[in-house]
Design a protein around this motif. Structure first.
Motif, mmCIF file in Angstrom:
data_model
loop_
_atom_site.group_PDB
_atom_site.id
_atom_site.type_symbol
_atom_site.label_atom_id
_atom_site.label_comp_id
_atom_site.label_asym_id
_atom_site.label_seq_id
_atom_site.Cartn_x
_atom_site.Cartn_y
_atom_site.Cartn_z
ATOM 1 N N UNK A 1 9.372 2.033 -12.410
ATOM 2 C CA UNK A 1 8.592 0.944 -12.982
ATOM 3 C C UNK A 1 9.136 0.598 -14.359
ATOM 4 N N UNK A 2 8.883 -0.616 -14.843
ATOM 5 C CA UNK A 2 9.150 -0.875 -16.254
ATOM 6 C C UNK A 2 8.408 0.146 -17.110
ATOM 7 N N UNK A 3 8.973 0.478 -18.263
ATOM 8 C CA UNK A 3 8.454 1.579 -19.069
ATOM 9 C C UNK A 3 6.973 1.453 -19.392
ATOM 10 N N UNK A 4 6.529 0.252 -19.743
ATOM 11 C CA UNK A 4 5.128 0.072 -20.113
ATOM 12 C C UNK A 4 4.201 0.375 -18.940
ATOM 13 N N UNK A 5 4.583 -0.020 -17.739
ATOM 14 C CA UNK A 5 3.756 0.223 -16.565
ATOM 15 C C UNK A 5 3.782 1.695 -16.174
ATOM 16 N N UNK A 6 4.936 2.337 -16.302
ATOM 17 C CA UNK A 6 5.012 3.775 -16.034
ATOM 18 C C UNK A 6 4.107 4.532 -17.008
ATOM 19 N N UNK A 7 4.096 4.103 -18.257
ATOM 20 C CA UNK A 7 3.264 4.714 -19.290
ATOM 21 C C UNK A 7 1.785 4.639 -18.882
ATOM 22 N N UNK A 8 1.332 3.474 -18.447
ATOM 23 C CA UNK A 8 -0.052 3.318 -18.004
ATOM 24 C C UNK A 8 -0.371 4.251 -16.842
ATOM 25 N N UNK A 9 0.505 4.260 -15.845
ATOM 26 C CA UNK A 9 0.241 5.034 -14.637
ATOM 27 C C UNK A 9 0.168 6.522 -14.937
ATOM 28 N N UNK B 1 0.856 -4.685 -13.441
ATOM 29 C CA UNK B 1 1.286 -3.693 -12.458
ATOM 30 C C UNK B 1 1.397 -4.321 -11.077
ATOM 31 N N UNK B 2 0.377 -5.031 -10.664
ATOM 32 C CA UNK B 2 0.401 -5.609 -9.323
ATOM 33 C C UNK B 2 1.454 -6.704 -9.205
ATOM 34 N N UNK B 3 1.672 -7.472 -10.266
ATOM 35 C CA UNK B 3 2.724 -8.489 -10.222
ATOM 36 C C UNK B 3 4.083 -7.844 -9.979
ATOM 37 N N UNK B 4 4.331 -6.719 -10.655
ATOM 38 C CA UNK B 4 5.604 -6.003 -10.471
ATOM 39 C C UNK B 4 5.716 -5.456 -9.053
ATOM 40 N N UNK B 5 4.655 -4.847 -8.549
ATOM 41 C CA UNK B 5 4.727 -4.227 -7.225
ATOM 42 C C UNK B 5 4.838 -5.276 -6.120
ATOM 43 N N UNK B 6 4.081 -6.365 -6.242
ATOM 44 C CA UNK B 6 4.182 -7.437 -5.239
ATOM 45 C C UNK B 6 5.595 -8.023 -5.238
ATOM 46 N N UNK C 1 -8.684 0.236 -11.993
ATOM 47 C CA UNK C 1 -7.512 0.247 -12.882
ATOM 48 C C UNK C 1 -6.271 -0.327 -12.200
ATOM 49 N N UNK C 2 -6.167 -0.110 -10.898
ATOM 50 C CA UNK C 2 -4.977 -0.579 -10.190
ATOM 51 C C UNK C 2 -4.955 -2.097 -10.019
ATOM 52 N N UNK C 3 -6.027 -2.760 -10.409
ATOM 53 C CA UNK C 3 -6.036 -4.223 -10.394
ATOM 54 C C UNK C 3 -5.299 -4.813 -11.584
ATOM 55 N N UNK C 4 -4.702 -3.974 -12.374
ATOM 56 C CA UNK C 4 -3.950 -4.425 -13.545
ATOM 57 C C UNK C 4 -2.958 -5.522 -13.130
ATOM 58 N N UNK C 5 -3.066 -6.680 -13.776
ATOM 59 C CA UNK C 5 -2.260 -7.832 -13.379
ATOM 60 C C UNK C 5 -0.765 -7.592 -13.466
ATOM 61 N N UNK D 1 0.834 -1.208 0.000
ATOM 62 C CA UNK D 1 0.000 0.000 0.000
ATOM 63 C C UNK D 1 0.868 1.257 0.000
ATOM 64 N N UNK D 2 1.936 1.250 0.788
ATOM 65 C CA UNK D 2 2.828 2.418 0.846
ATOM 66 C C UNK D 2 3.528 2.640 -0.491
ATOM 67 N N UNK D 3 3.970 1.565 -1.128
ATOM 68 C CA UNK D 3 4.636 1.684 -2.420
ATOM 69 C C UNK D 3 3.674 2.227 -3.463
ATOM 70 N N UNK D 4 2.475 1.692 -3.505
ATOM 71 C CA UNK D 4 1.478 2.137 -4.475
ATOM 72 C C UNK D 4 1.156 3.608 -4.268
ATOM 73 N N UNK D 5 0.996 4.012 -3.023
ATOM 74 C CA UNK D 5 0.689 5.412 -2.730
ATOM 75 C C UNK D 5 1.829 6.322 -3.188
ATOM 76 N N UNK D 6 3.050 5.943 -2.896
ATOM 77 C CA UNK D 6 4.188 6.795 -3.270
ATOM 78 C C UNK D 6 4.319 6.912 -4.784
ATOM 79 N N UNK D 7 4.066 5.816 -5.507
ATOM 80 C CA UNK D 7 4.162 5.857 -6.965
ATOM 81 C C UNK D 7 3.116 6.788 -7.562
ATOM 82 N N UNK D 8 1.861 6.617 -7.134
ATOM 83 C CA UNK D 8 0.777 7.434 -7.690
ATOM 84 C C UNK D 8 0.968 8.902 -7.317
#
Length: 366
Positions: free
Chosen positions: A183-191, A114-119, A108-112, A58-65
């Motif tokens: 993040x990997x470029x594709x995931x950064x692009x989405x975010x 994205x979450x695989x990378x963050x987990x 949107x944050x349920x993206x498989x 949760x902390x990582x996701x918050x900081x990224x967004x």
């Protein structure tokens, strides 16, 4: 008696409709909540995130967004200010529903991916932090990465320094203004685009000027982002630069773990196996570790080296069974390197091909 009975009845009718709609929404919300609880109850224990992992995720996701949001908002406000769009500036900067909340509620944050990378990143950081510190045989000897910073080969020295810089950046707090999503470029692009769209919703009456400014701010964020600056990418370049030979790998693996540099350990493993970083990370984070033991034997790591690695990982990860590992150590060491390489050959197939094979297997019967 009321002077306007019709208006009163209409008012009650509207209120009743609203109440019924809210009741229906509450019923649906309660049902969804129940289904989430049921799904969680039937999750196997090994698949469930512990509370520490959930908090870190949760902390990582918050900081990224919040980092991406701040970057886009700041540039958009600057552009709007220059164009005299004061009303739009106020709408963007005044307190409102956080972008994170909007993205969360949208699903949107349920993206498989994205979450695989963050987990995986959270698991990697927690594993690295929990590794036992091992004192070097020579207290005066610098750590593995610091020794290579002083290497006479400029390519090797530069790649080692890049790892240290990336490590420092990864540890930077989002509050400093120097934080990056990494993040990997594709995931950064989405975010980035999700965040720009969520910021647009904060304005009651968005217009063409706002849309253009948010697009410009998003494009600026994307153009300034370099996936190669990620710690994982820097570590892989370092591993390629030193290109450890078979006789050197066991010692480097042990040193990387002893220095609690899990990213470096994964990068050395990935380069030696000839597989991407993400795949090597999967092998290391898997508490069952069967593929990791095969990988080590494929690289001709002997019994002592496997024991050192297994012990360090078991000490750092409570999901791993140290006694079970000790019982199977002789079996692992007896696996012929050629046999291990043959078993791991599918890992070197094209990643998209492997993903397609896995997707097909998940699809059920032929």
């Amino acid at each position: 008696m009321s002077d306007n009975p019709v208006g009163t009845r209409d008012g009650f009718a509207i209120g009743a409709r609203e109440l019924l709609a809210r009741a229906a929404a509450a019923e649906l919300r309660a049902y969804k909540g129940l289904m989430v609880a049921v799904d969680d109850f039937f999750l196997p224990e090994e698949a469930r995130l512990d509370e520490h992992s959930r908090a870190e995720l949760a902390a990582l996701l918050r900081s990224l967004v919040e980092t991406v949001e701040g970057e886009i908002r700041e540039h958009a406000v600057r552009l709007l200010t220059g164009r005299g769009e004061s009303a739009l500036v106020v709408a963007l900067i005044e307190p409102g529903a956080p972008v994170l909340t909007r993205l969360w509620n949208s699903g949107l944050l349920r993206d498989g991916e994205l979450m695989a990378e963050l987990v995986a990143r959270v698991g990697q950081e927690m594993l690295g932090a929990a590794l036992p510190m091992s004192a070097p045989d020579d207290p005066e000897r610098p750590s593995l990465i610091n020794r290579f910073v002083q290497h006479p080969d400029r390519v090797v020295a530069a790649s080692a320094m890049a790892v240290l810089i990336a490590e420092s950046r990864r540890r930077t707090s989002p509050d400093t203004g120097q934080y990056q999503s990494e993040l990997p470029a594709e995931l950064h692009h989405k975010l980035v685009w999700w965040t720009a769209a969520a910021l647009r919703e904060r304005v009651a009456e968005p217009n063409e000027a706002l849309d253009q400014v948010l697009c410009d701010a998003a494009q600026r964020s994307l153009s300034a982002y370099d996936e190669g600056d990620r710690l994982e990418a820097a570590a892989m370049r370092f591993a390629a630069a030193i290109d450890a030979q078979p006789g050197e790998l066991a010692g480097m693996f042990a040193e990387a773990l002893g220095d609690r540099r899990i990213v470096l350990f994964i990068a050395l493993l990935g380069h030696a196996l000839g597989v991407p970083y993400a795949l090597a990370r999967d092998l290391v984070l898997d508490p069952a570790s069967e593929r990791l033991w095969l990988a080590l034997r494929a690289l001709e790591i002997g019994r002592e080296g496997v024991a050192q690695i297994g012990y360090a990982l078991s000490e750092a990860d409570p999901r791993r069974d140290l006694e079970k590992f000790a019982d199977t150590l002789d079996t692992i060491a007896a696996i012929a390197p050629a046999e291990a390489r043959a078993a791991l050959a599918p890992l070197k197939l094209d990643p998209d091909y492997r993903a397609a094979l896995i997707a097909l297997e998940r699809g059920g019967a032929k």
